[in-house]
Write an enzyme that holds these catalytic residues in place. Sequence first.
Site, PDB file in Angstrom:
ATOM      1  NE  ARG A 275     -55.794   0.390 -48.879  1.00 13.81           N
ATOM      2  CZ  ARG A 275     -55.260   1.382 -48.167  1.00 13.81           C
ATOM      3  NH1 ARG A 275     -54.009   1.694 -48.316  1.00 13.81           N
ATOM      4  NH2 ARG A 275     -55.994   2.041 -47.285  1.00 13.81           N
ATOM      5  CE1 TYR A 315     -53.712   6.641 -42.869  1.00  9.84           C
ATOM      6  CE2 TYR A 315     -52.179   5.307 -44.143  1.00  9.84           C
ATOM      7  CZ  TYR A 315     -53.247   6.188 -44.088  1.00  9.84           C
ATOM      8  OH  TYR A 315     -53.830   6.599 -45.252  1.00  9.84           O
ATOM      9  CB  CYS A 342     -37.226  20.093 -41.644  1.00 15.13           C
ATOM     10  SG  CYS A 342     -35.831  20.737 -42.517  1.00 15.13           S
TER      11      CYS A 342
HETATM   12  C1  LIG Z   1     -62.169   5.269 -48.716  1.00 15.40           C
HETATM   13  C2  LIG Z   1     -63.474   4.712 -49.045  1.00 15.40           C
HETATM   14  C3  LIG Z   1     -63.573   3.679 -49.982  1.00 15.40           C
HETATM   15  C4  LIG Z   1     -62.371   3.021 -50.605  1.00 15.40           C
HETATM   16  O1  LIG Z   1     -61.612   2.344 -49.677  1.00 15.40           O
HETATM   17  P1  LIG Z   1     -60.350   1.467 -50.155  1.00 15.40           P
HETATM   18  O2  LIG Z   1     -59.778   0.967 -48.888  1.00 15.40           O
HETATM   19  O3  LIG Z   1     -59.429   2.407 -50.856  1.00 15.40           O
HETATM   20  O4  LIG Z   1     -60.871   0.416 -51.052  1.00 15.40           O
HETATM   21  C5  LIG Z   1     -64.834   3.239 -50.319  1.00 15.40           C
HETATM   22  N1  LIG Z   1     -65.939   3.774 -49.750  1.00 15.40           N
HETATM   23  C6  LIG Z   1     -65.877   4.763 -48.845  1.00 15.40           C
HETATM   24  C7  LIG Z   1     -67.111   5.312 -48.279  1.00 15.40           C
HETATM   25  C8  LIG Z   1     -64.645   5.254 -48.449  1.00 15.40           C
HETATM   26  O5  LIG Z   1     -64.590   6.209 -47.541  1.00 15.40           O
END
Ligand SMILES: *Cc1c(COP(=O)(O)O)cnc(C)c1O
Length: 413
Positions: A275, A315, A342
């Site tokens: 993210r 969420y 919809c």
């Molecule tokens: C989703 C995930 C990430 C990344 O998470 P962010 O919140 O997008 O930084 C890293 N490691 C694992 C194992 C994940 O499932």
Amino acid sequence: MRIGNVDVKELVRDYQTPLYVYDEGKIKSVVKEFKDNFKSDNFSTDVLFACKALDCLYMYNLANKLGLCLDCVTGGEIYGAYKAGFNMKNVFFHGNNKSEDEILMAGKYGVGNIIIDNLDEVKMLEEVLKDTDYHFNVMMRINIGVSAHTHQYIITAHPDSKFGFFIESEDIFTAVEMIKKNKNLSFKGFHSHIGSQIFDKEGFLIAVSKLFGLMAKFDFEFEWLNLGGGFGIKYTDEDKPIPYDEVSKMLIDKVNEEMKSTGIKISRLLIEPGRSIVGEAGYTLYTIGQLKKTKNKMYYFIDGGMSDNIRPALYQAKYACDVVDKESSEKKNLVCIAGKCCESGDVIIEDILLPEAKKNDILVVYSTGAYGYSMSSNYNKMLKPAMVFVDNGNVKLACKRQSYDDLYANEEI
Ligand SMILES: *Cc1c(COP(=O)(O)O)cnc(C)c1O
């Protein structure tokens, strides 16, 4: 309004809406911030991009050029990385239910690393790999019993998570022993990922301590340690993320401190943000269509919705937006931004103050770069939007808008 030094109106003219726009310069500067600060004299470091946040060929290629490793979870993501020319030695294959076909595919494409989720997976790897000469470095995902989300962390001591080996489970010892004996696998160390959109430092620090506590139970040298991702980003003014230079240094310092106090050494430290690398760099542009006033509400309807951004419905995610070229007009209407699917849950923003708008105005929603396009769907047979990357005045089409024929390409009467 400009993004990456390109006029938003021009982007809309050339690519229509809904449109995902990424400011490539922002992605590069976040990566630099991580890379410049997530380092130590005592071990090597790497930043993995958790590609599920934005899994497309353009991004795999960009991540490769920026010297990131890649966290993939499915055959589809591995195939994309391969197609984009990613250095496959730097791919880490994650996931709690890898299939035999996916393991063989990872071997064939030269994936370097597997992060094992459970004891059954170790048994499957032994079986699937025994007649091959494929070789993987492996880490084991540990559920450390701490889960962190946004402003709080919770010590759950929860043995029932879908992900990883529970930290108190005997399976960890069995798995390590099996991996160490296996000719196709090299055991490297442990991994933990405690949650997502985290603003609280404490959860990360507890995770490091718990992982060192686990390592102390073994009498051999560990090589790698992976602390996962989850670093929070700013969606609205309410969000106060920990700056990435600060969180990077904090993790490095904590690991050094634990190494000193426990005498355990590691040679490589990893993190895997998703993210934070792409989230704030992404914008979604929509065209406003009908406006509607109900007894207590005012709606601005947009030409996309939950099909291109499911997060608010999934969420209760919050976003900020502006009407393009009216950013400084008086924001006197409390409005709800709703899509065209919809579902009454098809809302992008529940309440926001915006200026008076009219049909064909452009709406920009901020910080949609992570888990937006990658979670998009064809619900209501909506077309997936186009995606462009802009950098210093240059525009690159990363993904075309789907056509109506694309929608039905796999179907028959
Ligand atoms: C989703 C995930 C990430 C990344 O998470 P962010 O919140 O997008 O930084 C890293 N490691 C694992 C194992 C994940 O499932």
